[in-house]
Every structure is written in C-alpha cells, then in structure tokens.
Enzyme design. Structure first.
Site, PDB file in Angstrom:
ATOM      1  N   MET A  31     -11.556  62.650 -82.809  1.00 59.56           N
ATOM      2  CA  MET A  31     -10.765  62.009 -81.658  1.00 59.56           C
ATOM      3  C   MET A  31     -11.389  60.783 -81.145  1.00 59.56           C
ATOM      4  O   MET A  31     -10.737  60.151 -80.154  1.00 59.56           O
ATOM      5  CB  MET A  31     -10.623  63.092 -80.657  1.00 59.56           C
ATOM      6  CG  MET A  31      -9.779  64.408 -80.907  1.00 59.56           C
ATOM      7  SD  MET A  31      -8.602  65.061 -79.667  1.00 59.56           S
ATOM      8  CE  MET A  31     -10.034  65.473 -78.531  1.00 59.56           C
ATOM      9  N   ALA A  33     -14.181  57.783 -80.001  1.00 62.76           N
ATOM     10  CA  ALA A  33     -15.560  57.723 -79.082  1.00 62.76           C
ATOM     11  C   ALA A  33     -16.712  58.098 -79.714  1.00 62.76           C
ATOM     12  O   ALA A  33     -17.327  59.149 -79.296  1.00 62.76           O
ATOM     13  CB  ALA A  33     -15.185  58.443 -77.791  1.00 62.76           C
ATOM     14  N   HIS A  38     -21.136  62.202 -85.201  1.00 61.72           N
ATOM     15  CA  HIS A  38     -20.051  62.034 -86.149  1.00 61.72           C
ATOM     16  C   HIS A  38     -20.511  61.210 -87.351  1.00 61.72           C
ATOM     17  O   HIS A  38     -20.292  61.349 -88.430  1.00 61.72           O
ATOM     18  CB  HIS A  38     -18.897  61.030 -85.326  1.00 61.72           C
ATOM     19  CG  HIS A  38     -18.256  61.640 -84.193  1.00 61.72           C
ATOM     20  ND1 HIS A  38     -18.562  61.293 -82.975  1.00 61.72           N
ATOM     21  CD2 HIS A  38     -17.376  62.784 -84.068  1.00 61.72           C
ATOM     22  CE1 HIS A  38     -17.920  62.114 -82.133  1.00 61.72           C
ATOM     23  NE2 HIS A  38     -16.990  62.859 -82.776  1.00 61.72           N
ATOM     24  N   GLN A  62      -3.936  69.396 -78.006  1.00 63.89           N
ATOM     25  CA  GLN A  62      -5.133  70.340 -77.585  1.00 63.89           C
ATOM     26  C   GLN A  62      -5.599  70.073 -76.412  1.00 63.89           C
ATOM     27  O   GLN A  62      -6.547  70.488 -75.780  1.00 63.89           O
ATOM     28  CB  GLN A  62      -6.006  70.216 -78.699  1.00 63.89           C
ATOM     29  CG  GLN A  62      -6.489  68.831 -78.781  1.00 63.89           C
ATOM     30  CD  GLN A  62      -7.719  68.807 -80.090  1.00 63.89           C
ATOM     31  OE1 GLN A  62      -7.157  68.589 -81.136  1.00 63.89           O
ATOM     32  NE2 GLN A  62      -8.918  68.596 -79.917  1.00 63.89           N
ATOM     33  N   LYS A 149     -21.343  71.885 -86.076  1.00 61.54           N
ATOM     34  CA  LYS A 149     -21.690  73.050 -85.539  1.00 61.54           C
ATOM     35  C   LYS A 149     -21.949  73.148 -83.884  1.00 61.54           C
ATOM     36  O   LYS A 149     -22.024  74.344 -83.378  1.00 61.54           O
ATOM     37  CB  LYS A 149     -23.208  73.483 -86.251  1.00 61.54           C
ATOM     38  CG  LYS A 149     -22.774  73.838 -87.754  1.00 61.54           C
ATOM     39  CD  LYS A 149     -24.118  74.425 -88.229  1.00 61.54           C
ATOM     40  CE  LYS A 149     -24.076  74.369 -89.655  1.00 61.54           C
ATOM     41  NZ  LYS A 149     -25.193  75.080 -90.303  1.00 61.54           N
ATOM     42  N   ASP A 151     -19.491  72.234 -81.897  1.00 63.38           N
ATOM     43  CA  ASP A 151     -18.117  73.118 -81.826  1.00 63.38           C
ATOM     44  C   ASP A 151     -18.258  74.400 -82.819  1.00 63.38           C
ATOM     45  O   ASP A 151     -17.338  74.409 -83.385  1.00 63.38           O
ATOM     46  CB  ASP A 151     -17.082  72.406 -81.928  1.00 63.38           C
ATOM     47  CG  ASP A 151     -17.087  71.125 -80.860  1.00 63.38           C
ATOM     48  OD1 ASP A 151     -17.230  71.574 -79.641  1.00 63.38           O
ATOM     49  OD2 ASP A 151     -16.910  69.774 -81.476  1.00 63.38           O
ATOM     50  N   LYS A 185     -25.916  65.580 -78.782  1.00 63.94           N
ATOM     51  CA  LYS A 185     -25.021  64.215 -78.669  1.00 63.94           C
ATOM     52  C   LYS A 185     -23.509  64.837 -78.454  1.00 63.94           C
ATOM     53  O   LYS A 185     -23.075  65.479 -79.229  1.00 63.94           O
ATOM     54  CB  LYS A 185     -25.044  63.225 -79.842  1.00 63.94           C
ATOM     55  CG  LYS A 185     -26.626  62.819 -79.973  1.00 63.94           C
ATOM     56  CD  LYS A 185     -26.772  61.554 -80.640  1.00 63.94           C
ATOM     57  CE  LYS A 185     -28.246  61.233 -80.747  1.00 63.94           C
ATOM     58  NZ  LYS A 185     -28.403  59.704 -81.133  1.00 63.94           N
ATOM     59  N   SER A 186     -22.932  63.977 -77.556  1.00 63.78           N
ATOM     60  CA  SER A 186     -21.567  64.114 -77.338  1.00 63.78           C
ATOM     61  C   SER A 186     -21.134  62.922 -76.461  1.00 63.78           C
ATOM     62  O   SER A 186     -21.516  62.210 -75.909  1.00 63.78           O
ATOM     63  CB  SER A 186     -21.380  65.367 -76.235  1.00 63.78           C
ATOM     64  OG  SER A 186     -20.208  65.474 -75.512  1.00 63.78           O
TER      65      SER A 186
END
Length: 283
Positions: A31, A33, A38, A62, A149, A151, A185-186
C-alpha cells in the site's frame, strides 16, 4: 529504469507478453509508504525472477469505518525512487476506480482464520485484503509473491487463499526486517514520539523473553503471556491490546503448547498501533 503502470489494462497487456515468452514474474503487493522491509522483498524477487512488479495501491476495502482511508500516507514519487534503486522493473499504481469500477457483486468472506487476532479487532479487514490480493494475482499473474512475516496472520490467510482458489503462484514469506535496536520496521513508526520510539524497542525484547521461556521448556501459554505482559507494562506507556499464543499457520488459540506457535503482540501508542510477532517451535 522502473516503469510506472497506472491501468489494469496496460498491466495485463505486459503480463500476457511476458507469459508468452516464458518470463518469470515476482510480485510484491504493497500500500506504499515503503521502507526497508518492503525493499528486502523487492531485492529477493529481483535476485530470483526475470521481472519484478511492485503494486502500490491503498485498498479501501480493508479500511474499517473508524479507520481513515484518506489519511493513509501516500508518496508514490518516493516509493518509485526507492524500488528503482533496488532493481524493480514495474510499479503498478492503479486508481481505485480502475480496480473497483463498480459495486462488487461477490463478497469474499475469509472465515475462521480472520476471526482471531487482528481480524477480531478489525471486522472485514481480511475480507478486503483477500479481495484485493485475489484481483492483483489475476492481473499480475506472478510466479512468486512475497509477503512479510510481520503480518503473519495475513501471510497465513493468503497462503490458504492460494490453496483454496488454486492460484498458480508460490508464496514466499520474508523474515521481519528490524531496526538496529530490534524494532520491527513499519510505515507507522514515523508516528511515534521520541519517547515512544525509545519504548517501542521493548516489543521485540518481550518476544525474545517469550522465546527464552519456550526454549527453557515452558509450555503453558498463560505463563508466557503473563510474563510478557508484565515486562511490557513495566517498560512502555502504550496500551497493551494483545499478547496471544496461537498455533501457526492454523491460528488456533493455544493453552498447552504443542507444535509450531505464533506469539503475537499489539500495542497502541498515542498515534501509532504497532504489531510484532515471533514464530517458534517445530513445524
């Protein structure tokens, strides 16, 4: 140079040509960002496949009624630059109107895998995830698709979807990418205050505590949950929303631990809700 594709029709045209020539396609659905987590998946795909496609699509299906779809960070120019640097061939960035040109006539319901953990807190969330991933798989037709992983519940659900719907794609789970101090990381980490950022490292430390308890022979979920909760309560100011132990990938709550398990955390700070997990035990 990474090519930006903005329509379903053009993406399908490229995919059909690639399939005719026997080209392998790796796919990373996102999505946007984008961060190093990623990019790790992109690098893995680039090293394995002839073509790597990254989708950047903020999927409205979602988002729940109390979740702000419009506020989700969008930075397509920066995302395009980041994936170009690691060798992605295509960024697929369709409009919502192109992905969902009319009201959906068929509702996808995930079932029991979505009734627990994140799914219990966000009703309909994984129905929206499966709907868009299903559509993206049909558009991109990847040979390999990469999911983080971090999520882990989403990964389990997507793997079940591939099995149930006979998608000709292999799902590759990529280990959680962490900061030097252990924080997963997020995209949401940017919303942490300086103090919260210092506290957030204790999510991963609490999971290492859980792992140590397991390795020392503890098999009672309640003992592990209580110890992790106590640790978090003494180290963070955020609200602990969940500490849970489930079988993986079946996602059945465990009391007496047997087999492979998934220990999941969710903590709500002032402007960011963080999740983390660890998967341990025999398959």
């Amino acid at each position: 140079m990474t090519k930006l594709i903005t329509t379903v029709k053009e993406m399908q045209h490229i995919v059909k040509a690639a399939k005719r020539s026997g080209t392998t396609i790796g796919f990373i659905p996102t999505m946007g960002a984008l961060h190093d987590g990623h990019l790790t998946m992109v690098r893995e795909s680039v090293s394995t496949n002839d073509i790597t496609v990254v989708s950047v699509f903020v999927n409205p299906l979602q988002f729940g009624p109390n979740e702000d779809f419009d506020a989700y960070p969008r930075q397509i120019d920066k995302d395009l630059e980041l994936v170009s640097e690691v060798g992605a061939d295509i960024v697929f960035h369709p409009a919502v109107e192109d992905m969902y040109p009319g009201e959906l006539g068929i509702d996808v319901k995930v079932g029991p895998l979505a009734d627990v953990l994140e799914g219990a807190k966000r009703p309909g969330h994984f129905d929206g995830v499966v709907t868009v991933v299903n559509k993206l798989f049909n558009i991109v037709m990847p040979d390999y698709a990469y999911f983080g992983k971090k999520d882990a519940q989403q990964l389990a659900i997507v793997e079940q979807m591939v099995k149930d719907f006979n998608h000709a794609v292999e799902i590759i789970g990529i280990d959680i990418v962490r900061e030097a101090d252990g924080l997963a990381k997020s995209s949401r980490n940017v919303y942490l205050t300086e103090q919260e950022r210092q506290e957030a490292v204790h999510l991963s430390k609490s999971l290492l505590l859980a792992q140590a308890l397991y390795q020392d022979g503890e098999r009672q979920s309640k003992v592990i949950i209580d110890r992790v909760t106590e640790y978090l309560e003494s180290h963070i100011s955020g609200r602990i929303e969940e500490v849970a132990v489930y079988s993986y990938p079946q996602l059945v709550e465990q009391h007496e631990i047997t087999g492979r398990i998934f220990i999941s955390l969710a903590v709500k700070f002032s402007k960011a809700r963080l999740i983390d997990n660890i998967i341990i035990g025999a398959e």
